[in-house]
Design an enzyme around this catalytic site. Sequence first.
Site: not given
Length: 287
Positions: A54, A98, A121
């Site tokens: 990412k 994460q 997200d």
Amino acid sequence: MSAQIIDGKSLAEKLRGQLKADVAEFQSQTGIVPHLAAVLVGDDPASAVYVRNKQRACEKAGIRSTLHRLPSETTETELLDLVQQLNRDDSVHGILVQLPLPPQIRETAILDAVVPMKDVDCFHPENVGLMVQGRPRYLPCTPSGCQLLIQESGFETAGAHAVILGRSEIVGKPMAMLLVQKGAVANATVTIAHSRTKNLAELVRQADLIVAAIGKPKFVTAEMVKPGACVIDVGINRLDDGTLVGDVDYEAVKEVAGAITPVPGGVGPMTIAMLLQNTLTAARLLS
Ligand code: GUN
């Protein structure tokens, strides 16, 4: 006849090229560099690889990325402190924590603490709610990446029966919501199947579109797939010999399906492209 292979790697590269131009234009107009702050707790090797990918993608697109690494013993309070610090930091536009988190930390407590405007997200209940009501602030990265892959394949979702395997908050549930909505690459009749579903194979065999997101290697076999169906494989499973396989038995299913995504090179790169898109959206919303 063998299925059309839907190339997520190449579609994601195309999107990232466009995004890079959009980031440059935004920067020249505002003087602002979009900034994603990633948080990685513990030393799960797969998570470390995902976060690194990412970050690399951010840098290639002209998005600033910073990594906050915390040890696996980190407490919930310590992680909340970091999230709140990133919430207050005006130079940060997107915050990515994460998952999974170590067992002593409640994921909902952390995800609920991310300020919704920086929730790239799309995990915060406010953003999930807006998405479900069809007025999204951010689109959930993996499901919206799947939608673009379906669009790329040319598959007509309107009126089609989509069977989603898996009911996770990250993929299964939001995927169902996107496909059932009115609009492009949507208007489907959606079934969410899961570990307690009865006659699962029979149900999946009725699907025109299958989205597999259950985390079980090669779970979807050729016998479960209607000839010509579109198959999107969200799974990433590492076998004992180190090879990566999806939730679909790719070699067998590609002889039956009409279109199929490979693993790797299908959904994974699209998730990253959508995250970058959301980070630019966040920078726009916050400036
Ligand atoms: N872990 C697995 N998938 C994801 C994702 O899309 N976002 C975050 N933050 N963690 C994940």
